[in-house]
Design an enzyme around this catalytic site. Structure first.
Site, PDB file in Angstrom:
ATOM      1  N   GLU A  95       3.308   3.391  -4.730  1.00 48.69           N
ATOM      2  CA  GLU A  95       2.536   4.510  -4.210  1.00 48.69           C
ATOM      3  C   GLU A  95       3.366   5.347  -3.251  1.00 48.69           C
ATOM      4  OE1 GLU A  95      -1.121   3.211  -2.471  1.00 48.69           O
ATOM      5  OE2 GLU A  95      -1.630   1.977  -4.207  1.00 48.69           O
ATOM      6  N   CYS A 108       5.230   9.715   2.831  1.00 50.54           N
ATOM      7  CA  CYS A 108       5.227   8.287   3.147  1.00 50.54           C
ATOM      8  C   CYS A 108       5.716   7.547   1.907  1.00 50.54           C
ATOM      9  CB  CYS A 108       3.816   7.832   3.528  1.00 50.54           C
ATOM     10  SG  CYS A 108       3.670   6.064   3.861  1.00 50.54           S
ATOM     11  N   CYS A 115       4.508  -6.613  -1.534  1.00 53.58           N
ATOM     12  CA  CYS A 115       4.996  -6.989  -0.214  1.00 53.58           C
ATOM     13  C   CYS A 115       4.770  -8.476   0.013  1.00 53.58           C
ATOM     14  CB  CYS A 115       4.266  -6.181   0.860  1.00 53.58           C
ATOM     15  SG  CYS A 115       4.851  -6.485   2.543  1.00 53.58           S
ATOM     16  N   CYS A 119       0.044  -9.477   5.479  1.00 56.07           N
ATOM     17  CA  CYS A 119      -0.901  -8.958   6.480  1.00 56.07           C
ATOM     18  C   CYS A 119      -2.298  -8.873   5.864  1.00 56.07           C
ATOM     19  CB  CYS A 119      -0.451  -7.595   6.977  1.00 56.07           C
ATOM     20  SG  CYS A 119       1.154  -7.617   7.806  1.00 56.07           S
ATOM     21  N   CYS A 122      -4.208  -5.499   4.702  1.00 60.16           N
ATOM     22  CA  CYS A 122      -3.427  -4.567   3.887  1.00 60.16           C
ATOM     23  C   CYS A 122      -3.552  -4.887   2.403  1.00 60.16           C
ATOM     24  CB  CYS A 122      -1.958  -4.627   4.321  1.00 60.16           C
ATOM     25  SG  CYS A 122      -0.874  -3.525   3.393  1.00 60.16           S
ATOM     26  N   CYS A 336      -3.061   1.805   1.947  1.00 63.45           N
ATOM     27  CA  CYS A 336      -1.800   1.584   1.249  1.00 63.45           C
ATOM     28  C   CYS A 336      -1.925   0.421   0.265  1.00 63.45           C
ATOM     29  CB  CYS A 336      -0.705   1.297   2.263  1.00 63.45           C
ATOM     30  SG  CYS A 336       0.910   1.187   1.520  1.00 63.45           S
TER      31      CYS A 336
END
Length: 353
Positions: A95, A108, A115, A119, A122, A336
Site C-alpha cells: 500500500e 507514505c 511486517c 503491533c 496495526c 495501514c
C-alpha cells in the site's frame, strides 16, 4: 541464454549504476543519462530512453528490468487523499498513500511486504512479513503516485507497511536514490522515517547523520502497557529505547518525534500523560497524538476527540510540545495494511467460489 537474474536498474544508486554501465563497456556519462530517465523522467520502458544507442537499449532489455508496479486498486477520499494497492512484479501487494497538504504532496511508502513486528493495533502485521522491498520498489511507489496524479511529490514518510529499520540497507539505498540531484532530489529534511524502536538500528542510523526526521512509535510510557501493544518492547524496553533516542538527538542534532496512538482505556488517561511527560522530559521532543483508525480483528478502539484534546492540553501544561495528527482518508480504509488485507480476503473468497 544466461541463467543470471536480470538486474533491476531502479535499485542501483548512481555510483553503482555507473560501475554497471562501465562494466558493459559504455562511457560513464551513459549512467547519469539512464539514471535521469528512471528517477527523474520516471520511464518504465527502456525504449523511451531516446538518447541511448539502440544497441545499448537492446542489451538493457535483455539483461535488465525496471521497477514498475501496477495499480491494482485506487481509492480517493473526499479530502483528496489517494490510497493505492500496488502489485509488484512477483504478484505481492503493498500500500502507498498520497496526502495533499498546503505545503505540498506527501507520499507514505511501504518498506516491506507485510511486517514482522506484531503491533496489535496495526493491520499491516496480521499476516506477518513476506519479504523486504528493494530500494527501487520503494522509490517506484512515489513514482507511481506522481505519474498517476500528475502532481509533484515534495515530502516522504516511511510509515507504510513494514518496519523501515528492519530493512535497513535497502532503505538507506532508497534514501540515496530519492535524494540524488539527478533524480527527484527530495531533501532529507522533507523525509520522515518511523520505527517501532529497534535500538541497535537507531544507533546505526544516527552514525549516518542524515538530516531526516526520526519518528519513534512510542504509544505508551511504561513497559507493561507498551509490551501489551507492541511485542518489540520485550526486546527493547523503554530503559533502552529512550537513551537510544537521546543518543540519536545528540549525534544528529535532529529533534525526535514520538508517535502516540490514542487507544480508549489503554493509554489515554491523565496518569499516562504525566508518565509520558516524565519519560521524555528535557529532550525537546515532539509528540504526535494519533486517533487510531478502526481495524477489524483488533481489540482496540479510538479515544474520543474530547479526550484527545484534554490529553494534548495536559502534555502542553507539563512542558511537552504535542499536536494531534489530522485524520486523512478515514473513508477509504485508511488504516495501514487494511486495503491489502481486504484484497487478500476477497481473492481467497473468489478462489473458494
Amino acid at each position: 541464454m544466461s541463467d543470471q537474474r536480470p538486474v533491476c536498474l531502479t535499485d542501483l544508486t548512481l555510483s553503482r549504476l555507473t560501475d554497471y554501465v562501465k562494466g558493459m563497456g559504455q562511457p560513464a556519462f551513459r549512467a547519469k543519462q539512464i539514471f535521469k530517465w528512471v528517477h527523474q523522467k520516471l520511464v518504465t520502458d527502456f525504449s523511451a530512453m531516446t538518447d541511448q544507442p539502440k544497441s545499448l537499449i537492446q542489451t538493457l532489455e535483455q539483461n535488465c528490468t525496471l521497477a514498475a508496479p501496477t495499480i491494482r486498486r485506487r481509492q480517493q477520499s473526499k479530502d483528496g487523499t489517494v490510497k493505492y494497492l500496488l502489485q509488484l512484479a512477483d504478484g505481492n501487494c503493498i500500500e502507498t498513500v498520497l496526502m495533499r497538504y498546503h505545503y505540498g504532496n506527501t507520499v507514505c511508502v511501504s518498506t516491506q511486504v507485510g511486517c514482522a513486528m506484531g503491533c496489535r493495533f496495526c493491520a499491516s502485521t496480521q499476516a506477518g512479513r513476506v519479504r523486504d522491498l528493494t530500494p527501487g520498489e520503494i522509490a517506484s511507489e512515489i513514482y507511481t503516485a506522481q505519474k498517476d496524479t500528475g502532481e509533484r511529490v515534495s515530502h516522504i514518510v516511511l510509515m507504510g507497511i513494514g518496519e523501515p529499520l528492519h530493512n535497513f540497507d535497502n532503505v538507506m539505498d532508497f534514501l540515496e536514490l530519492i535524494s540524488c540531484p539527478e533524480g527527484l532530489n527530495i531533501g532529507m529534511r522533507n523525509i520522515s522515517l518511523s520505527t517501532c524502536g529497534l535500538v541497535p538500528k537507531i544507533d546505526e542510523l544516527a552514525q549516518r547523520k542524515l538530516q531526516l526526521t526520526l519518528s519513534v512509535s512510542l504509544h505508551a510510557p511504561d513497559n507493561a502497557v507498551r509490551s501489551s501493544m507492541m511485542p518489540v518492547n520485550d526486546a527493547y524496553p523503554l530503559e533502552e529505547l529512550i537513551p537510544a533516542c537521546r543518543r540519536y538527538q545528540k549525534t544528529t542534532g535532529r529533534r525526535i518525534s514520538f508517535e502516540y496512538s490514542m487507544v480508549r482505556g489503554v493509554n489515554d488517561s491523565p496518569a499516562m500523560a504525566r508518565k509520558l511527560a516524565d519519560l521524555i522530559r528535557g529532550m525537546g521532543a515532539h509528540v504526535n497524538l494519533i486517533p487510531i483508525n478502526p481495524v477489524d480483528g483488533s481489540p482496540y478502539s479510538a479515544t474520543d476527540e474530547e479526550n484527545v484534546r484534554r490529553f494534548r492540553q495536559m502534555l502542553e501544561n507539563l512542558g511537552v510540545n504535542a499536536t494531534v495528527r489530522r485524520r486523512l482518508g478515514a473513508d477509504i480504509s485508511a488504516a495501514c495494511g487494511q486495503l491489502r488485507r481486504e484484497d487478500a480476503k476477497q481473492a481467497a473468497q473468489n478462489g473458494q467460489a
